[in-house]
Design an enzyme around this catalytic site. Sequence first.
Site, PDB file in Angstrom:
ATOM      1  N   CYS A  81       0.936  -1.043   0.039  1.00 38.86           N
ATOM      2  CA  CYS A  81      -0.161  -0.013  -0.127  1.00 38.86           C
ATOM      3  C   CYS A  81       0.731   1.323   0.012  1.00 38.86           C
ATOM      4  O   CYS A  81       1.941   1.131  -0.539  1.00 38.86           O
ATOM      5  CB  CYS A  81      -0.954  -0.055   1.020  1.00 38.86           C
ATOM      6  SG  CYS A  81      -0.142   0.160   2.777  1.00 38.86           S
ATOM      7  N   ASN A 126       2.159   1.469   4.428  1.00 41.62           N
ATOM      8  CA  ASN A 126       2.456   0.314   5.312  1.00 41.62           C
ATOM      9  C   ASN A 126       2.195   0.213   6.585  1.00 41.62           C
ATOM     10  O   ASN A 126       2.840  -0.278   7.337  1.00 41.62           O
ATOM     11  CB  ASN A 126       3.933  -0.171   4.992  1.00 41.62           C
ATOM     12  CG  ASN A 126       4.244  -1.385   5.609  1.00 41.62           C
ATOM     13  OD1 ASN A 126       5.220  -1.818   5.785  1.00 41.62           O
ATOM     14  ND2 ASN A 126       3.330  -2.588   5.141  1.00 41.62           N
ATOM     15  N   CYS A 131      -1.786   0.867   7.333  1.00 42.64           N
ATOM     16  CA  CYS A 131      -3.138   0.369   7.523  1.00 42.64           C
ATOM     17  C   CYS A 131      -3.558  -0.817   6.662  1.00 42.64           C
ATOM     18  O   CYS A 131      -3.761  -1.740   7.320  1.00 42.64           O
ATOM     19  CB  CYS A 131      -3.951   1.426   6.884  1.00 42.64           C
ATOM     20  SG  CYS A 131      -4.019   3.251   8.034  1.00 42.64           S
ATOM     21  N   ARG A 132      -3.607  -0.777   5.255  1.00 46.84           N
ATOM     22  CA  ARG A 132      -4.347  -1.891   4.439  1.00 46.84           C
ATOM     23  C   ARG A 132      -3.127  -2.966   4.204  1.00 46.84           C
ATOM     24  O   ARG A 132      -3.515  -4.165   4.422  1.00 46.84           O
ATOM     25  CB  ARG A 132      -4.560  -1.074   3.040  1.00 46.84           C
ATOM     26  CG  ARG A 132      -5.487  -0.256   3.103  1.00 46.84           C
ATOM     27  CD  ARG A 132      -5.577   0.595   1.912  1.00 46.84           C
ATOM     28  NE  ARG A 132      -4.397   1.618   1.527  1.00 46.84           N
ATOM     29  CZ  ARG A 132      -4.421   2.305   0.652  1.00 46.84           C
ATOM     30  NH1 ARG A 132      -5.276   2.109  -0.520  1.00 46.84           N
ATOM     31  NH2 ARG A 132      -3.266   3.207   0.459  1.00 46.84           N
ATOM     32  N   SER A 133      -1.954  -2.737   3.984  1.00 48.03           N
ATOM     33  CA  SER A 133      -0.934  -4.118   3.549  1.00 48.03           C
ATOM     34  C   SER A 133      -0.653  -4.524   4.783  1.00 48.03           C
ATOM     35  O   SER A 133      -0.576  -6.078   4.849  1.00 48.03           O
ATOM     36  CB  SER A 133       0.192  -3.532   2.831  1.00 48.03           C
ATOM     37  OG  SER A 133       1.013  -2.668   3.450  1.00 48.03           O
ATOM     38  N   ASP A 180      -8.330   3.570   0.957  1.00 48.63           N
ATOM     39  CA  ASP A 180      -7.354   4.054   2.222  1.00 48.63           C
ATOM     40  C   ASP A 180      -8.268   4.629   3.340  1.00 48.63           C
ATOM     41  O   ASP A 180      -9.053   5.560   3.367  1.00 48.63           O
ATOM     42  CB  ASP A 180      -6.428   5.343   1.618  1.00 48.63           C
ATOM     43  CG  ASP A 180      -5.391   5.503   2.578  1.00 48.63           C
ATOM     44  OD1 ASP A 180      -5.639   5.200   3.974  1.00 48.63           O
ATOM     45  OD2 ASP A 180      -4.397   6.279   2.313  1.00 48.63           O
TER      46      ASP A 180
HETATM   47  P1  4NP Z   1      -1.882   2.752   4.308  1.00 54.17           P
HETATM   48  O1  4NP Z   1      -2.474   4.140   4.817  1.00 54.17           O
HETATM   49  O2  4NP Z   1      -1.376   3.061   2.645  1.00 54.17           O
HETATM   50  O3  4NP Z   1      -2.998   1.967   4.080  1.00 54.17           O
HETATM   51  O4  4NP Z   1      -0.892   2.297   5.079  1.00 54.17           O
HETATM   52  C1  4NP Z   1      -1.969   5.362   4.816  1.00 54.17           C
HETATM   53  C2  4NP Z   1      -1.020   5.482   6.130  1.00 54.17           C
HETATM   54  C3  4NP Z   1      -0.564   6.782   6.027  1.00 54.17           C
HETATM   55  C4  4NP Z   1      -0.236   7.551   5.235  1.00 54.17           C
HETATM   56  C5  4NP Z   1      -1.072   7.298   3.894  1.00 54.17           C
HETATM   57  C6  4NP Z   1      -1.880   6.084   3.818  1.00 54.17           C
HETATM   58  N1  4NP Z   1       0.260   8.873   5.296  1.00 54.17           N
HETATM   59  O5  4NP Z   1       0.272   9.736   4.303  1.00 54.17           O
HETATM   60  O6  4NP Z   1       1.110   8.956   6.203  1.00 54.17           O
END
Ligand code: 4NP
Length: 155
Positions: free
Chosen positions: A7, A10, A12-14, A123
């Site tokens: 993702c 790294n 939340c989703r992955s 997201d």
């Molecule tokens: P992820 O979500 O891609 O599912 O881990 C996010 C977590 C943090 C951020 C963006 C997406 N960020 O911009 O910090």
Amino acid sequence: MKVLFVCLGNICRSPLAEAIFKHKVKSIDLDGSIYADSCGTAGYHIGELADPRTRANAQKNGVTITHRGRQLQSSDLEEFDYILAMDQSNLSNIKRLSNSELYSEKIYLMRSFDPHPGEEVPDPYYGDEKDFQQVFEILDRSIDHFLKEIRAKLL
Ligand code: 4NP
């Protein structure tokens, strides 16, 4: 067989996808033959545990996340057999890093395995508990179908 979930951050989703996948793989005794990991296309959260909201939601659904954030690197494209992107932006960033058609057949959108319509795992970072639960459910059923497909190849 090696599977990588990707993702943006790294956190939340992955890491959730990785933990759900490992949980299911272990429950069917395939943890000796399948290795899984996750990473982010961005480097904002290297070394961090997953977002506390993701970890709390996973725990509520019976899954524990212990992963620490890491960034996608070009050697991942060589090393992993399946590279599963959470959204279109992740997919194009992975393909850009690969800089060739060589690895394109192992890079997929996670939801190409989802029996329900939809292209992306949304997201949840700016969302609430309902969004985190929706991500859990999308990943849970997409991973069931992904696992069915790779299991057939292992047998
Ligand atoms: P992820 O979500 O891609 O599912 O881990 C996010 C977590 C943090 C951020 C963006 C997406 N960020 O911009 O910090």
